[in-house]
Design a protein around this motif. Structure first.
Motif, PDB file in Angstrom:
ATOM      1  N   ASP A  62       0.833  -1.203   0.000  1.00  0.00           N
ATOM      2  CA  ASP A  62       0.000   0.000   0.000  1.00  0.00           C
ATOM      3  C   ASP A  62       0.866   1.251   0.000  1.00  0.00           C
ATOM      4  O   ASP A  62       0.593   2.224  -0.710  1.00  0.00           O
ATOM      5  N   PHE A  63       1.923   1.208   0.811  1.00  0.00           N
ATOM      6  CA  PHE A  63       2.829   2.356   0.876  1.00  0.00           C
ATOM      7  C   PHE A  63       3.547   2.556  -0.461  1.00  0.00           C
ATOM      8  O   PHE A  63       3.698   3.678  -0.953  1.00  0.00           O
ATOM      9  N   GLU A  64       3.966   1.450  -1.056  1.00  0.00           N
ATOM     10  CA  GLU A  64       4.666   1.527  -2.335  1.00  0.00           C
ATOM     11  C   GLU A  64       3.751   2.088  -3.418  1.00  0.00           C
ATOM     12  O   GLU A  64       4.174   2.895  -4.253  1.00  0.00           O
ATOM     13  N   ASP A  65       2.473   1.675  -3.388  1.00  0.00           N
ATOM     14  CA  ASP A  65       1.500   2.213  -4.348  1.00  0.00           C
ATOM     15  C   ASP A  65       1.382   3.728  -4.197  1.00  0.00           C
ATOM     16  O   ASP A  65       1.306   4.464  -5.180  1.00  0.00           O
ATOM     17  N   PHE A  66       1.354   4.175  -2.942  1.00  0.00           N
ATOM     18  CA  PHE A  66       1.256   5.620  -2.668  1.00  0.00           C
ATOM     19  C   PHE A  66       2.544   6.332  -3.069  1.00  0.00           C
ATOM     20  O   PHE A  66       2.515   7.401  -3.668  1.00  0.00           O
ATOM     21  N   ASP A  67       3.665   5.730  -2.740  1.00  0.00           N
ATOM     22  CA  ASP A  67       4.953   6.423  -2.869  1.00  0.00           C
ATOM     23  C   ASP A  67       5.550   6.382  -4.273  1.00  0.00           C
ATOM     24  O   ASP A  67       6.177   7.334  -4.714  1.00  0.00           O
ATOM     25  N   GLU A  68       5.341   5.274  -4.979  1.00  0.00           N
ATOM     26  CA  GLU A  68       6.030   5.107  -6.270  1.00  0.00           C
ATOM     27  C   GLU A  68       5.120   4.728  -7.435  1.00  0.00           C
ATOM     28  O   GLU A  68       5.122   5.385  -8.476  1.00  0.00           O
ATOM     29  N   ILE A  69       4.348   3.665  -7.226  1.00  0.00           N
ATOM     30  CA  ILE A  69       3.605   3.087  -8.348  1.00  0.00           C
ATOM     31  C   ILE A  69       2.621   4.072  -8.961  1.00  0.00           C
ATOM     32  O   ILE A  69       2.502   4.173 -10.189  1.00  0.00           O
ATOM     33  N   ALA A  70       1.905   4.821  -8.091  1.00  0.00           N
ATOM     34  CA  ALA A  70       0.915   5.775  -8.611  1.00  0.00           C
ATOM     35  C   ALA A  70       1.576   6.804  -9.506  1.00  0.00           C
ATOM     36  O   ALA A  70       1.057   7.152 -10.580  1.00  0.00           O
ATOM     37  N   ALA A  71       2.736   7.315  -9.086  1.00  0.00           N
ATOM     38  CA  ALA A  71       3.439   8.324  -9.880  1.00  0.00           C
ATOM     39  C   ALA A  71       3.913   7.741 -11.209  1.00  0.00           C
ATOM     40  O   ALA A  71       3.802   8.377 -12.271  1.00  0.00           O
ATOM     41  N   GLN A  72       4.434   6.504 -11.174  1.00  0.00           N
ATOM     42  CA  GLN A  72       4.922   5.860 -12.388  1.00  0.00           C
ATOM     43  C   GLN A  72       3.792   5.616 -13.379  1.00  0.00           C
ATOM     44  O   GLN A  72       3.970   5.704 -14.598  1.00  0.00           O
ATOM     45  N   ALA A  73       2.600   5.317 -12.820  1.00  0.00           N
ATOM     46  CA  ALA A  73       1.450   5.021 -13.689  1.00  0.00           C
ATOM     47  C   ALA A  73       0.662   6.270 -14.036  1.00  0.00           C
ATOM     48  O   ALA A  73      -0.339   6.188 -14.764  1.00  0.00           O
ATOM     49  N   GLY A  74       1.092   7.406 -13.516  1.00  0.00           N
ATOM     50  CA  GLY A  74       0.398   8.653 -13.802  1.00  0.00           C
ATOM     51  C   GLY A  74      -0.944   8.760 -13.126  1.00  0.00           C
ATOM     52  O   GLY A  74      -1.862   9.427 -13.621  1.00  0.00           O
ATOM     53  N   LEU A  75      -1.097   8.095 -11.965  1.00  0.00           N
ATOM     54  CA  LEU A  75      -2.359   8.114 -11.228  1.00  0.00           C
ATOM     55  C   LEU A  75      -2.356   9.222 -10.193  1.00  0.00           C
ATOM     56  O   LEU A  75      -1.340   9.487  -9.543  1.00  0.00           O
ATOM     57  N   GLY A  76      -3.492   9.831 -10.005  1.00  0.00           N
ATOM     58  CA  GLY A  76      -3.614  10.851  -8.959  1.00  0.00           C
ATOM     59  C   GLY A  76      -3.765  10.203  -7.600  1.00  0.00           C
ATOM     60  O   GLY A  76      -4.336   9.119  -7.478  1.00  0.00           O
ATOM     61  N   ARG A  77      -3.264  10.865  -6.590  1.00  0.00           N
ATOM     62  CA  ARG A  77      -3.367  10.325  -5.234  1.00  0.00           C
ATOM     63  C   ARG A  77      -4.721  10.694  -4.634  1.00  0.00           C
ATOM     64  O   ARG A  77      -4.875  11.677  -3.918  1.00  0.00           O
ATOM     65  N   VAL A  78      -5.706   9.882  -4.940  1.00  0.00           N
ATOM     66  CA  VAL A  78      -7.046  10.106  -4.404  1.00  0.00           C
ATOM     67  C   VAL A  78      -7.518   8.805  -3.773  1.00  0.00           C
ATOM     68  O   VAL A  78      -6.968   7.730  -4.015  1.00  0.00           O
ATOM     69  N   GLY A  79      -8.565   8.891  -2.970  1.00  0.00           N
ATOM     70  CA  GLY A  79      -9.129   7.701  -2.344  1.00  0.00           C
ATOM     71  C   GLY A  79      -8.109   6.976  -1.489  1.00  0.00           C
ATOM     72  O   GLY A  79      -7.400   7.575  -0.693  1.00  0.00           O
ATOM     73  N   ARG A  80      -7.993   5.672  -1.692  1.00  0.00           N
ATOM     74  CA  ARG A  80      -7.094   4.856  -0.884  1.00  0.00           C
ATOM     75  C   ARG A  80      -5.638   5.235  -1.076  1.00  0.00           C
ATOM     76  O   ARG A  80      -4.816   5.036  -0.190  1.00  0.00           O
ATOM     77  N   LEU A  81      -5.315   5.762  -2.243  1.00  0.00           N
ATOM     78  CA  LEU A  81      -3.918   6.114  -2.505  1.00  0.00           C
ATOM     79  C   LEU A  81      -3.473   7.361  -1.744  1.00  0.00           C
ATOM     80  O   LEU A  81      -2.303   7.702  -1.750  1.00  0.00           O
TER      81      LEU A  81
END
Length: 364
Positions: A62-81
């Motif tokens: 979950d932390f990795e998704d917030f810290d790295e994966i979302a940015a790499q995938a171009g996802l906005g940090r909303v909701g669970r992220l």
């Protein structure tokens, strides 16, 4: 009439003065000392360790998704992220929560201060309130507090210091020590404080909370906190076939580490007595086994005796011989192991009409 002391009497009278200040520290053979140290430093792996490791790995994901994966995938940090999560580890005292967590943190690299998953671990003092818990966290962060602060200021400092030091993981042990948990209104404030750490827009936290079972009840009472949490239960062992087999493995594991032969021990009976005497609390059970085998080594024996467990249990509980679950001739299944030091040996229930008085067996 004054009589003259004999030579022996004079020597006896002077002996305490001559021996005053003499050290009576027992000397250990180096080989025995090494084996005893190995016993105490040996960790017994249990199936529940994998469950704990899995949940902590999910927290790191979950932390990795917030810290790295979302940015790499171009996802906005909303909701669970955009918010942290919590793993809640619950079990009775002596179940082995702290040791299991320490090992899991080490295995996952969370004890490396240079890693972004480094976890700050603090223990809630007993008893404590939210302000004292906040001060304990600041102390764990090595932040000096030189004057009395209000509770809201303390927690503002906690959030600021965690963000400033780029610490994303916080472990709070013995969280049930919070006195507010007994007050519904104050318990709500505790839940709001924990949620506030995870929902902090600037620096969300990932929490590991551990404590007694009543901690889980508090978290379950707040739906928002509960849905952000996953639970790991360290249940007590029972008299089922699988758990008794597990205890026999504990004996074999530590016996091998201490280079002892267990051939002369009634293993199945010993496992049953250990289960009853420790109420199935694995961490406590392991301590009794370690202490008993240490006594064996201390006496230069290679084969443990039931008497070693009897002496180890007496030392750990302060029980009387007639209430020692390892003593020969004791009906150990009827011993109340929760009543340790001063059992009422002849406690009787109040007689009820038409019923005979029944004696209650209590003890260590």
């Amino acid at each position: 009439m004054q009589t003259e002391m004999t030579h022996d009497e004079t020597a006896a009278a002077e002996a305490p003065a001559q021996n005053e200040g003499t050290r009576h520290r027992r000397k250990r053979n180096s080989e025995v000392a090494i084996l005893q140290a190995q016993l105490k430093h040996t960790y017994y792996p249990h199936a529940r360790d994998k469950v704990l490791l899995d949940q902590l790995n999910k927290l790191l994901d979950d932390f990795e998704d917030f810290d790295e994966i979302a940015a790499q995938a171009g996802l906005g940090r909303v909701g669970r992220l955009n918010e942290g999560r919590a793993v809640v580890v619950v079990g009775e005292s002596g179940a082995g929560k702290s040791r299991s967590l320490e090992r899991a943190f080490a295995n996952l690299g969370m004890t490396d201060r240079s890693d972004k998953t480094f976890v700050v671990s603090v223990r809630a003092p007993s008893p404590c309130n939210l302000k004292q818990l906040g001060l304990e966290i600041l102390d764990g962060l090595r932040y000096p507090v030189e004057r009395d602060l209000r509770e809201n200021v303390v927690w503002r400092l906690v959030r600021e210091q965690l963000a400033m030091r780029k610490i994303s993981f916080l472990h709070i042990d013995e969280l049930q020590h919070l006195t507010q948990l007994n007050n519904p209104a104050e318990a709500l404030k505790v839940c709001d404080t924990l949620k506030g750490l995870m929902q902090n827009a600037d620096w969300p936290m990932w929490l590991i909370l551990s404590g007694m079972p009543n901690l889980a009840r508090i978290i379950e009472s707040d739906f928002q906190l509960r849905r952000r949490s996953t639970f790991v239960r360290l249940d007590q062992l029972t008299a089922c076939k699988e758990d008794l087999k597990e205890i026999r493995k504990v004996l074999g594991n530590f016996g091998h580490k201490a280079e002892l032969s267990l051939d002369d021990l009634p293993i199945l009976e010993l496992a049953s007595r250990l289960l009853h005497g420790t109420e199935g609390r694995l961490g406590y059970l392991i301590e009794v086994v370690q202490e008993a085998f240490s006594l064996t080594l201390q006496e230069w024996r290679k084969t443990p005796l039931m008497g070693d467990f009897e002496r180890a249990y007496e030392a750990k509980t302060g029980c009387r011989p007639e209430h020692n679950v390892f003593a020969d001739g004791v009906e150990w299944q009827n011993v109340d192991v929760r009543n340790t030091l001063f059992p009422d040996q002849d406690l009787e229930e109040e007689p009820k009409p038409g019923k005979r008085r029944r004696k209650v067996v209590r003890g260590a």
